[in-house]
Structures are given as C-alpha cells and as structure tokens.
Design an enzyme around this catalytic site. Sequence first.
Site, mmCIF file in Angstrom:
data_model
loop_
_atom_site.group_PDB
_atom_site.id
_atom_site.type_symbol
_atom_site.label_atom_id
_atom_site.label_comp_id
_atom_site.label_asym_id
_atom_site.label_seq_id
_atom_site.Cartn_x
_atom_site.Cartn_y
_atom_site.Cartn_z
ATOM 1 N N LYS A 36 -7.028 -4.951 -3.035
ATOM 2 C CA LYS A 36 -7.776 -5.478 -1.881
ATOM 3 C C LYS A 36 -8.697 -4.405 -1.335
ATOM 4 O O LYS A 36 -8.457 -3.212 -1.543
ATOM 5 C CB LYS A 36 -6.810 -5.983 -0.810
ATOM 6 C CG LYS A 36 -5.879 -4.908 -0.306
ATOM 7 C CD LYS A 36 -4.859 -5.473 0.650
ATOM 8 C CE LYS A 36 -3.977 -4.366 1.182
ATOM 9 N NZ LYS A 36 -4.697 -3.333 1.941
ATOM 10 N N CYS B 201 -1.846 -2.837 7.590
ATOM 11 C CA CYS B 201 -1.748 -3.737 6.430
ATOM 12 C C CYS B 201 -0.432 -4.515 6.390
ATOM 13 O O CYS B 201 -0.423 -5.679 5.988
ATOM 14 C CB CYS B 201 -2.004 -2.967 5.146
ATOM 15 S SG CYS B 201 -3.753 -2.470 5.047
ATOM 16 N N ASP C 85 0.796 -1.242 0.000
ATOM 17 C CA ASP C 85 0.000 0.000 0.000
ATOM 18 C C ASP C 85 0.828 1.291 0.000
ATOM 19 O O ASP C 85 0.512 2.234 0.753
ATOM 20 C CB ASP C 85 -0.957 0.021 1.205
ATOM 21 C CG ASP C 85 -1.971 -1.111 1.185
ATOM 22 O OD1 ASP C 85 -1.947 -1.926 0.249
ATOM 23 O OD2 ASP C 85 -2.786 -1.191 2.128
HETATM 24 C C1 VGL Z 1 -4.645 0.570 5.717
HETATM 25 C C2 VGL Z 1 -6.253 1.398 7.106
HETATM 26 C C3 VGL Z 1 -7.200 1.290 6.111
HETATM 27 C C4 VGL Z 1 -3.201 0.185 5.533
HETATM 28 C C5 VGL Z 1 -5.567 0.443 4.714
HETATM 29 O O1 VGL Z 1 -2.729 0.157 4.384
HETATM 30 O O2 VGL Z 1 -2.523 -0.064 6.555
HETATM 31 N N1 VGL Z 1 -4.994 1.035 6.914
HETATM 32 N N2 VGL Z 1 -6.855 0.808 4.910
#
Ligand code: VGL
Length: 199
Positions: free
Chosen positions: A108, A153, A10
């Site tokens: 995702k 994540c 991410d």
């Molecule tokens: C994430 C919160 C919501 C992350 C993704 O990448 O850690 N955290 N969506």
Amino acid sequence: MSQNALLVIDLQNDFCPGGALAVEGGDEIVPVVNGLIGQYDHVVLTQDWHPAGHSSFASSHPGKAPFEDIEMPYGPQRLWPDHCVQGTVGADFHPDLDWTKAELVIRKGFRSAIDSYSAFFENDHTTPTGLTGYLRERGITELTLVGLATDFCVAFSALDAVGQGFKAEVLLDGCRGIDIEGSVDDMLGRMREAGVALR
Ligand code: VGL
Ligand code: ZN
C-alpha cells in the site's frame, strides 16, 4: 465455517528502532507476533511500499518539515520523513518476523499522489486495496490486528475492517504507536466507539 486471520500491519525495518520513521519499541512486538502466527487459520501481512518522492514525504514539499500537515485533494495529510521506499532495506519486514506462513502481502502507498494507512482503502477512503474481496472470497470473517503503528496504520485498518463488516480485534501487546499529540488515545477511542475490540 467461519475462518479467522491475523493481519500483521507494517512490521518493517523503517518503523523499528534505527529506521527512518522509528516507532518506540517497535521491534519488541516481533516475538509477540511470531507467537501468534501459528494460532490463526490465515495470516496476511501489509507492507508500506512508497515510490521515491512520494507525496507523503516532507522532502517532496519545499519548506515543509516532517510531522507537519498539508492539504491534499483528498483531505489533510500528515507529512513524514522518507520511509519504506520500494526495494530498500527500510521497506523490508523485520528480519526476525516469521512470515513464511503468510498467504498474502498487501502493499500500500505505492501511488505517488496518495497515501494509504489502511490495509483496505487508501487515504481518499475510496480506492480499495483488494483486501475486502480477498477475505470475503476466502470465507474469512474474523480479524485480529497487530503491528505498527497503533495510531495510524493499525487503527485505520481496524476502523475499515469493521466498516467492511468484519469482526475485528486489536491486540495491544502486539502493537506500538507513534503518538503525536495524544494520537494513540484518540485512535483507541475511535476504534472502541466503532466496535473494534481492544485487548
Ligand atoms: C505508517 C505513517 C506513514 C504506519 C505508514 O504504518 O502506521 N505511518 N506510513
Ligand atoms: Zn508510509
């Protein structure tokens, strides 16, 4: 022959300073990750990829604010500001991330009713993303994880990686955390206990 992969979690604009769910210093890891990419047999990226109105957004729950918890059919769910909406600049990878070598992008969180922190399973811990099968078929057994956020994540991906039988390490220099009420320390402890190597 055992193969390794760098799993970049991410590394998207919304998790970097100026983004909708900015992680402090999130952009500082970009040069670190770029330096690692060339050292691995394989590179896989994940991309948080929510439809507008996703159930993990506080804005989808009247009266709820970001960072509150709610109960979902699959268990407790933290609520977030709207972030990483499909097709928006916020959902794009950081512009300086050198992603050309990546063989796979796992998206995702694209089902409205369920969030997905881990690269392997959605937050019900049963709906698979397909990553385990991909890695096994490719003969990849050793994973190095970097990215955002350490305590969400990255951590849930690392925990599932060892749960799925992979050797997993997290390079902390290549990660930054959101850190809500000690969540970074909590998740570092859980990873260590589960057999994730923290370096
Ligand atoms: C994430 C919160 C919501 C992350 C993704 O990448 O850690 N955290 N969506
Ligand atoms: Zn998300």
